[in-house]
Structures are given as C-alpha cells and as structure tokens.
Design an enzyme around this catalytic site. Structure first.
Site, PDB file in Angstrom:
ATOM      1  N   SER A 183      47.032  42.612  43.830  1.00  0.00           N
ATOM      2  CA  SER A 183      47.025  43.400  42.446  1.00  0.00           C
ATOM      3  C   SER A 183      48.009  44.420  42.376  1.00  0.00           C
ATOM      4  CB  SER A 183      45.483  44.106  42.469  1.00  0.00           C
ATOM      5  OG  SER A 183      45.391  44.820  43.738  1.00  0.00           O
ATOM      6  N   HIS A 211      42.870  38.337  39.945  1.00  0.00           N
ATOM      7  CA  HIS A 211      43.921  38.532  38.855  1.00  0.00           C
ATOM      8  C   HIS A 211      44.434  37.218  38.685  1.00  0.00           C
ATOM      9  CE1 HIS A 211      44.508  42.960  38.443  1.00  0.00           C
ATOM     10  NE2 HIS A 211      44.148  43.126  39.476  1.00  0.00           N
ATOM     11  N   LYS A 242      38.670  40.905  33.949  1.00  0.00           N
ATOM     12  CA  LYS A 242      40.212  40.863  33.420  1.00  0.00           C
ATOM     13  C   LYS A 242      40.667  39.967  32.351  1.00  0.00           C
ATOM     14  CE  LYS A 242      41.232  43.439  37.826  1.00  0.00           C
ATOM     15  NZ  LYS A 242      40.393  43.439  39.025  1.00  0.00           N
TER      16      LYS A 242
HETATM   17  C1  LIG Z   1      39.518  44.219  39.746  1.00  0.00           C
HETATM   18  C2  LIG Z   1      39.393  43.373  41.081  1.00  0.00           C
HETATM   19  C3  LIG Z   1      37.917  43.565  41.698  1.00  0.00           C
HETATM   20  C4  LIG Z   1      36.809  44.125  40.972  1.00  0.00           C
HETATM   21  O1  LIG Z   1      36.341  43.108  39.941  1.00  0.00           O
HETATM   22  P1  LIG Z   1      35.183  43.953  38.964  1.00  0.00           P
HETATM   23  O2  LIG Z   1      34.719  42.733  38.405  1.00  0.00           O
HETATM   24  O3  LIG Z   1      36.036  44.652  37.982  1.00  0.00           O
HETATM   25  O4  LIG Z   1      34.463  44.679  39.867  1.00  0.00           O
HETATM   26  C5  LIG Z   1      37.827  42.720  42.760  1.00  0.00           C
HETATM   27  N1  LIG Z   1      38.915  42.418  43.423  1.00  0.00           N
HETATM   28  C6  LIG Z   1      40.377  42.563  43.006  1.00  0.00           C
HETATM   29  C7  LIG Z   1      41.445  41.997  43.789  1.00  0.00           C
HETATM   30  C8  LIG Z   1      40.464  43.193  41.803  1.00  0.00           C
HETATM   31  O5  LIG Z   1      41.527  43.284  41.488  1.00  0.00           O
END
Ligand SMILES: *Cc1c(COP(=O)(O)O)cnc(C)c1O
Length: 394
Positions: A183, A211, A242
């Site tokens: 990320s 992502h 996302k």
């Molecule tokens: C955003 C993210 C999460 C969390 O996901 P949510 O559904 O927003 O709780 C978990 N792992 C990674 C790598 C992320 O970027």
C-alpha cells in the site's frame, strides 16, 4: 492510590501534536469523486482509494436504495444468528463467480477479515511467515494468534525459502502472509513464486489484496487472475472499501475455507452484518466490473500517463507497478510542505511520512483514479512541476 485516571489522554495527544504527528482531518463536503469539495474548497482528489470512481456510480447508488427499500436500513443481527439476508448470500455467490473461486465470504471490513481469520489459521505449534512490509491489519491479526512468527525481507524469495526450510522441520502448520499490492510503494508481491515455494513445503498462502481487487488482473479480478493462478492461493482476502467503492471485507477460496472461516472467525460471529444498502451497492459494483471494462482501462491509462510525465519531469516514483504512485520527496517536513502547497493550488494529495515509512523515504502518495480526465491530469502535473522546482525536489 490517588491518581488522575485519564490525564494520559490529553498528555499523549499533546505529545503527538508537539511532534506534528497528529492527524489533521480534512472534511469532505461532497462525494469522494475526482472533483470534490474538501474543507470548503474545490479540489482535485488525488488521495482517494476509490480507484474506479464507483462510489458515486448511479448503478451502485440505485443498488443501495433498492436494497434499503426491500430490506430496510439495518440487518438486525450478526450473520450467525438472524443477520444473514439473501442479499448477503447473493453477493458471496456473485463474487465467487467473478473471482473464479469455489466460494467467497463477506466480512464487515477487510480489517475484520484479517483480525478474525488469521488467528484461526495458525495457533500453538504453528508458524506465520510475513513479508516485512505487510499492512498493519495483518500485523494485528498475527498478534492475535498463538503461533510463532518469522519475517522475510520485502519480496525476498531466497530468504522466504530459507525460513520455510527451517520451519518445515519444527512446525505443524505453516502460513505465509503477504500484501498483494503493497500500500505504500505500489509494488506487487511475486505471488506465483510464493505459491510455488509454499507447495514445495506444504505451506498455506494468504494474500491481502486490498489494493489489487478491482485494479489488477483482467477485469480487475485481483492478484490470482493477474498471475494466472486463480484458485491456487489458499486465501485471497480483499476489500470492497477501495476500488469497489463501497465497504466490506472479502475472503475468496475453497468451500472448505468458507465453512471453516465463518464458523471460527470471532469478528464474523460477534459483530453485526452489513446493512442491506452496503450489499446492494456491492452487488452493483461487481456487475459494473463485469459489464463496464472502461473503468479499469481508464485507471491504467491514467496511471501510465501520469507516471510517464512525472518521471520525465525528474520525479522519482519508486518501485510502483500499480495506480499507487509515490512521489518521492525524502524529508518529512518537505513532503508535508509539498502537500500543503498542492492543497493551496487545488490538489488534495496526502504526504506519507515517518513513522509510516522510513525516515528518509517521505513521499506524496498519489492515488490514480479512473474518473480523472486528461485535462485534470495536466492540471495536476503542472502544479507538481511548479512546486517540485520551488522546493528543489526536481
Ligand atoms: C485498506 C486495507 C485494509 C483494510 O481494509 P478495510 O476493508 O478498509 O478495513 C487491509 N489491508 C490492506 C493492505 C489495506 O490497504
């Protein structure tokens, strides 16, 4: 003992403020769209995870409204008791079909999926092996497990092989966990190689593709599709928060995984299920991915153009292979200054500074979006060039 029980609340917050490490929240007064209103100002949004601009897509909004009309505003219970509505199951079936896996399971969030499932997959007498740059929600999931832990250098398959060889003799179960798309840097885990190594040692594979879902692979089907190894990764975890433009965690894999996961994950068993609106929008998001390939195409066209132009200006965009575009600055203070100056010029892009990344690796993290036009990108590029020169970054 006579003590001030809550004095630490103010003290620890003040300490963050003094170090300039507190979050200064910016308030959106519009949708999370490329042209948004933030803190009363019209800006170009370059830091939303809403990659495909689906959060305000009319089909998703309609899906949410229709679901509310049919089922109401809330689900009334946890999934295991009386909170499994047909619309939840519809999403899971559609998702499994889309991802070419036997089954898929919804969690309230991606964080809840990691926190609930990881500690059930490995416990006493087992080991969890992690990439050093894994996301915080994976780290917290691992902390909830009684398993031993090992960490390998970022994407270093030689080191993973070594750790696996050692672990092979000592442990019952071995679980390898990695981010799919990392990320902070936007690079991709070598999932094909990780699966191959795992098979040699009888280890399980778990990828957090938050992502990657909706972004990489044909039609945005994620990292399994990207490497042509669909169904070969034991646990493909992702999120609807996302690229899908909604909210919600997901786990895709075998029927056995599905049955195991929902019967064992405490975050799943002990927390209310999604409101019907959420699932209505999730269903529509999958349908959009299946029938409107232009969103994923636009995202990648924008990504390629923006990176190429930044690089030709002399900016360093690091190791990124995806729409996550780090614009390397180095010094934390300078990164914050660049972000603030960009905001003054009408561009919202977040600085990522120590301790989120190494002290000398501060950057602006630009998130590309399918809804940005060429005119938007050129506007942003012009500002980056002007301010990059002013701050002596290029
Ligand atoms: C955003 C993210 C999460 C969390 O996901 P949510 O559904 O927003 O709780 C978990 N792992 C990674 C790598 C992320 O970027």
């Amino acid at each position: 003992m006579n003590r001030n029980a809550t004095a630490f609340l103010k003290e620890e917050y003040q300490d963050l403020v003094n170090k300039n490490l507190d979050w200064k929240l910016r308030i959106l007064e519009s949708g999370s769209t490329p042209h948004a209103v933030v803190d009363g100002k019209k800006i170009l949004m370059l830091c939303s995870n809403n990659y495909l601009n689906l959060s305000n897509h009319l089909r998703l909004i309609k899906g949410a409204i229709d679901a509310a009309k049919k089922y109401g505003a809330g689900s009334g219970s946890v999934r295991a008791i009386a909170g499994t509505m047909k619309i939840h199951v519809d999403v899971e079936k559609k998702l499994a079909k889309f991802k070419h896996t036997e089954a898929a399971l919804l969690y309230q969030t991606g964080f809840a999926a990691n926190a609930g499932l990881i500690p059930q997959l490995a416990g006493d007498g087992d080991i969890i092996i992690s990439d050093e740059l894994n996301h915080g929600s994976i780290i917290d999931g691992v902390r909830l497990s009684k398993a031993d832990r090992a960490v390998y250098k970022h994407k270093d398959m030689g080191e993973l092989d070594k750790v696996l060889r050692e672990a092979d003799k000592k442990y019952k179960r071995i679980l390898i966990i990695t981010d799919g798309v990392f990320s902070m840097d936007g690079d991709i885990a070598p999932m094909d190689k990780i699966v191959k190594l795992a098979n040699e040692y009888g280890a399980m594979t778990y990828v957090d593709d938050a992502h990657g879902e909706g972004v990489i692979g044909p039609d945005g089907r994620g990292i399994g599709a990207h490497f042509g190894i669909e169904g070969k990764i034991d646990v493909e975890m992702g999120t609807f928060s996302k690229a899908y433009g909604v909210v919600g965690g997901l786990v895709a894999g075998s029927h056995d995984l599905y049955n195991f996961a929902y019967n064992k994950s405490r975050t799943w068993l002990l927390s209310g299920s999604h409101p019907p609106t959420v699932s209505g929008a999730q269903l529509a998001a999958i349908e959009v991915l299946e029938t409107e390939p232009q969103h994923v195409q636009n995202l990648w066209n924008n990504t390629k153009y923006f990176k190429k132009e930044l690089n030709s200006m002399g900016f360093n965009t690091g190791e990124s292979e995806t729409p996550i575009t780090p614009v390397m600055v180095g010094d934390s203070g300078k990164a914050k200054k660049l972000s603030n100056s960009l905001f003054d010029e009408g561009i919202f892009a977040l600085p990522i500074v120590f301790p989120m990344v190494a002290r000398d690796k501060a950057r602006i993290r630009v998130m590309m979006n399918a809804g940005l036009t060429k005119k938007d990108l050129d506007f942003a590029l012009e500002k980056f060039e002007k301010l990059g020169k002013k701050l002596e970054i290029i």
